[in-house]
Write an enzyme that holds these catalytic residues in place. Structure first.
Site, PDB file in Angstrom:
ATOM      1  CD  GLU A 114       0.537 -58.056  -7.550  1.00 23.68           C
ATOM      2  OE1 GLU A 114       0.123 -57.124  -6.830  1.00 23.68           O
ATOM      3  OE2 GLU A 114       1.232 -58.990  -7.105  1.00 23.68           O
ATOM      4  NE  ARG A 115       2.910 -61.198 -10.733  1.00 17.18           N
ATOM      5  CZ  ARG A 115       4.238 -61.055 -10.767  1.00 17.18           C
ATOM      6  NH1 ARG A 115       4.852 -60.683 -11.868  1.00 17.18           N
ATOM      7  NH2 ARG A 115       4.957 -61.245  -9.692  1.00 17.18           N
ATOM      8  CE  LYS A 235      -0.935 -62.317  -1.346  1.00 18.18           C
ATOM      9  NZ  LYS A 235      -0.292 -61.944  -2.633  1.00 18.18           N
ATOM     10  CD  GLU A 239       2.998 -64.006  -2.855  1.00 18.64           C
ATOM     11  OE1 GLU A 239       2.225 -63.145  -3.310  1.00 18.64           O
ATOM     12  OE2 GLU A 239       3.516 -64.904  -3.548  1.00 18.64           O
ATOM     13  NE  ARG A 272      -6.198 -65.060  -3.612  1.00 16.17           N
ATOM     14  CZ  ARG A 272      -4.915 -64.911  -3.938  1.00 16.17           C
ATOM     15  NH1 ARG A 272      -4.083 -64.268  -3.159  1.00 16.17           N
ATOM     16  NH2 ARG A 272      -4.434 -65.432  -5.047  1.00 16.17           N
ATOM     17  CE  LYS A 313      -2.622 -68.163  -5.981  1.00 20.18           C
ATOM     18  NZ  LYS A 313      -1.382 -67.490  -6.407  1.00 20.18           N
ATOM     19  CG  ASP A 318       1.793 -68.474  -7.644  1.00 20.26           C
ATOM     20  OD1 ASP A 318       0.624 -68.252  -7.980  1.00 20.26           O
ATOM     21  OD2 ASP A 318       2.631 -67.577  -7.453  1.00 20.26           O
ATOM     22  CD  GLU A 340      -7.025 -67.475  -6.417  1.00 22.59           C
ATOM     23  OE1 GLU A 340      -7.400 -67.465  -5.229  1.00 22.59           O
ATOM     24  OE2 GLU A 340      -6.033 -66.834  -6.805  1.00 22.59           O
ATOM     25  CD  GLU A 346       2.091 -64.471 -11.868  1.00 23.38           C
ATOM     26  OE1 GLU A 346       0.943 -64.633 -11.419  1.00 23.38           O
ATOM     27  OE2 GLU A 346       3.085 -64.252 -11.143  1.00 23.38           O
TER      28      GLU A 346
HETATM   29  C1  GCV Z   1      -1.560 -60.845  -6.198  1.00 21.30           C
HETATM   30  C2  GCV Z   1       1.704 -64.815  -7.258  1.00 21.30           C
HETATM   31  C3  GCV Z   1       1.794 -63.574  -8.095  1.00 21.30           C
HETATM   32  C4  GCV Z   1       1.468 -62.338  -7.289  1.00 21.30           C
HETATM   33  C5  GCV Z   1       0.075 -62.530  -6.684  1.00 21.30           C
HETATM   34  C6  GCV Z   1       0.081 -63.801  -5.834  1.00 21.30           C
HETATM   35  C7  GCV Z   1      -1.278 -64.122  -5.253  1.00 21.30           C
HETATM   36  O1  GCV Z   1       2.714 -64.838  -6.297  1.00 21.30           O
HETATM   37  O2  GCV Z   1       3.071 -63.487  -8.673  1.00 21.30           O
HETATM   38  O3  GCV Z   1       1.502 -61.228  -8.151  1.00 21.30           O
HETATM   39  O4  GCV Z   1      -0.305 -61.422  -5.905  1.00 21.30           O
HETATM   40  O5  GCV Z   1       0.455 -64.884  -6.641  1.00 21.30           O
HETATM   41  O6  GCV Z   1      -1.951 -64.975  -5.826  1.00 21.30           O
HETATM   42  O7  GCV Z   1      -1.652 -63.548  -4.246  1.00 21.30           O
END
Ligand code: GCV
Length: 613
Positions: A114-115, A235, A239, A272, A313, A318, A340, A346
């Site tokens: 992912e990313r 997490k 989301e 997180r 973060k 983000d 983080e 990204e």
């Molecule tokens: C792993 C953003 C990214 C997602 C990522 C998320 C996160 O939204 O686009 O790909 O998911 O951050 O940090 O959990």
């Protein structure tokens, strides 16, 4: 699987593979040192030093590497780096500022990342572990040589069958851990908060005794297989991930339940703090996404167990091109916090456009005293590409992360110069200087053509590369700039969403007043008319135009310098091909964003440059 012979990134001074039979960091250190002919060095274990500490001492024409168990390996790499670069040896006892220096790999078991912008996963493919052990040992060496000591093996979005990592795949996890152990790197696993429910427990409520018993028993099995596992990463309620909110429980209750299950094994629970409403109605002006982490977590300060680390973060959104420091770092003095960062680019060029991160981290450190957090983590930028990073220069960001995690002092120029020297020792010093300059200004150039003045989220939805000024404007992610014909931005002061109130002084006053808010963050904190006059006398709309043109022009200059550099192949071919793509991307950002604002505002460019009607 094919083994690449090329030595990755910044270790050209030692193009070798560490033999599989070496299992202890000290053995690896001895082997590394023995490979350099003109180096006389001796390891001296010192049980009185902390495990990761070392000291380099000159003694009778040789260098003594005095150290703790892993410290000797770190000392050996420090000596080798100094030897290769011809720089003086570090003096005194050296030990890392942060005990946990983690990378989070968003690798899925189907082999995707992912990313990820450096190819597929280095260790997963086809729903299982599938790797070349030689390459994994090289990875261990790479991580140890810059001081990283924890690797989270799977995506924080835990997709099936990653739940099996703490179940049927434990023997495979243990074998993988064994490959990185000689390099002082411990594994961590991302876990699914609802996993007990896939094993017959009717709920995942953290206060339910059956759930607690399930996790305790699971932890026993996991640590029996991997006794030095660093911990679990979670997490939750983010989301669409499961979490304690489903049961009306707080995140302290959720995290502590898991922390208590793993505490008997010395495990750490990294939780997180990336929680926000991702189902927002864009018409709702009361909800402001940057407020979310603070609102969720600040009231919980002091409620987390000692083996919980709350991972926050760097900014409140983000990983945008520029964000202010997250106010959550200042609101939780009685909680273990981790910073983080995201090395995976990204929003910062996807390892096509150049974006060296140390300048950004220097700015962050100016606002965030390093002792505010007890650990650092970064989303990995690694993959299965031959050079591991997609772009050969993207290696700098991992190297620099390791250096900053070891010693969080602002020093972008020094770290960039060191990476260039270690990576391209064969290039003349002047050319190395030019490359270092390109890298040093890469973030500034990118920001100017992409997101100047704190403008966020004008990026293409989903893939997050390329401009789309209204792409996120009417979506549910809380990502709005609200540009109209007169003004742009959101008022985040006390008179607006109140976000600035989350900061302590002096940050609160600095950000709340457009007269003191740094230009780079002006539109993050304020809604301003296009005819607002900036400190430098230019209007806001003129600055928007100028910054975008300047960013493109700077990129053209970087490209010109890059083309003239005698970089070794294949790095030169890859870097030049990607620079061509970057130039196209920069042109698109410049033209589309300027056209967007010109159409809205009707304002002409004072210099009569081409903006489309
Ligand atoms: C792993 C953003 C990214 C997602 C990522 C998320 C996160 O939204 O686009 O790909 O998911 O951050 O940090 O959990």
């Amino acid at each position: 699987m094919k083994t690449e012979n090329r030595t990755p990134a910044w270790l050209p001074f030692l193009p070798l593979d560490v033999p599989a039979e070496l299992t202890e960091p000290a053995q690896v250190a001895a082997f590394e040192l023995s490979q350099v002919e003109d180096l006389r060095a001796e390891l001296r274990p010192d049980p009185d030093l902390p495990e990761e500490a070392y000291e380099l001492l000159a003694e009778g024409g040789a260098t003594i590497v005095r150290g703790g168990r892993t410290g000797m390996l770190y000392g050996a790499y420090a000596l080798l780096a100094a030897h290769a670069a011809g720089t003086p040896l570090p003096t005194g006892v050296r030990k890392p500022f942060y005990p946990a220096r983690m990378i989070n790999c968003w690798d899925n078991m189907d082999g995707s990342v992912e990313r990820g912008y450096a190819g597929r996963s280095l260790w997963f493919e086809g729903e299982r572990f599938d790797y070349d052990p030689v390459r994994i040992r090289r990875l261990g060496r790479l991580l140890a040589s810059c001081g990283i000591n924890v690797l989270c093996v799977n995506n924080v979005n835990v997709h099936w069958p990653a739940q099996q990592l703490i179940d049927g795949m434990l023997p495979d996890l243990a074998a993988f851990a064994g490959l990185l152990r000689p390099f002082g790197v411990r594994l961590m696993v991302s876990v699914d908060f609802s996993q007990p429910m896939s094993d017959g427990v009717p709920t995942a409520d953290p206060l339910d005794s059956a759930v607690q018993a399930w996790w305790a028993a699971r932890a026993d099995r996991v640590w029996a297989a991997v006794p030095d596992l660093y911990g679990f990463l979670v997490k939750a309620d983010s989301e669409h991930r499961p979490g304690p909110f489903t049961y009306g429980r707080s995140h302290a209750e959720g995290a502590n339940m898991l922390a208590r299950a793993i505490a008997p094994h010395g495990g750490t629970l990294v939780w997180r703090a990336f929680v926000y409403n991702c189902m927002q109605d864009w018409r709702d002006t009361k909800t402001d996404r940057p407020c979310a982490a603070y609102d969720t977590y600040a009231p919980l300060d002091g409620q987390f167990d000692g083996n919980v680390i709350l991972q926050v973060k760097n900014g409140p959104f983000d990983f945008q091109v520029r964000e202010p420091v997250s106010p959550t770092f200042f609101a939780m003095p009685r909680t273990n916090l981790a910073l983080e960062l995201q090395l995976a680019q990204e929003y910062t060029g996807q390892q096509i456009d150049l974006y060296a991160m140390p300048p950004m981290w220097d700015e962050l450190l100016a606002d965030l005293p390093p002792e505010r957090v007890c650990a650092v983590a970064a989303v990995s930028n690694l993959g299965r590409d031959e050079n591991l990073f997609g772009h050969p220069f993207a290696a700098l960001n991992l190297y620099a992360f390791g250096r900053y995690a070891w010693d969080p002092a602002p020093r972008a120029e020094t770290v960039i110069a060191a990476w260039v020297s270690l990576t391209y020792p064969g290039m003349p010093a002047e050319d190395r200087g030019r490359l270092a300059q390109i890298l040093l200004c890469s973030r500034h150039a990118y920001e100017l053509y992409n997101a100047p003045l704190g403008l966020c989220w004008m990026v293409s939805p989903n893939n997050h590369y390329g401009p789309s000024p209204d792409g996120y404007e009417y979506q549910a992610w809380g990502t709005y700039h609200k540009a109209n014909r007169d003004a742009v931005g959101i008022d985040r002061t006390a008179a607006g969403t109140g976000y600035t109130e989350q900061y302590p002084e002096p940050l609160r006053s600095r950000y709340a007043d457009p007269a003191t808010c740094p230009d780079e963050l002006l539109l993050f904190f304020h809604r301003l008319r296009y005819d607002f006059v900036m400190r430098d006398g230019r209007t806001l709309i003129q600055r928007i135009y100028d910054d975008h043109f300047e960013g493109f022009a700077l990129t053209e200059k970087m490209a010109e310098t890059l083309r003239a550099l005698p970089l070794p192949e294949p790095d030169r071919a890859v870097a030049l091909a990607r620079m061509d793509l970057q130039l196209k991307n920069a042109r698109e950002w410049c033209d589309i964003i300027n056209t967007f604002f010109r159409r809205l505002s009707g304002a002409d460019d004072a210099h009569g440059r081409k903006i489309w009607d």
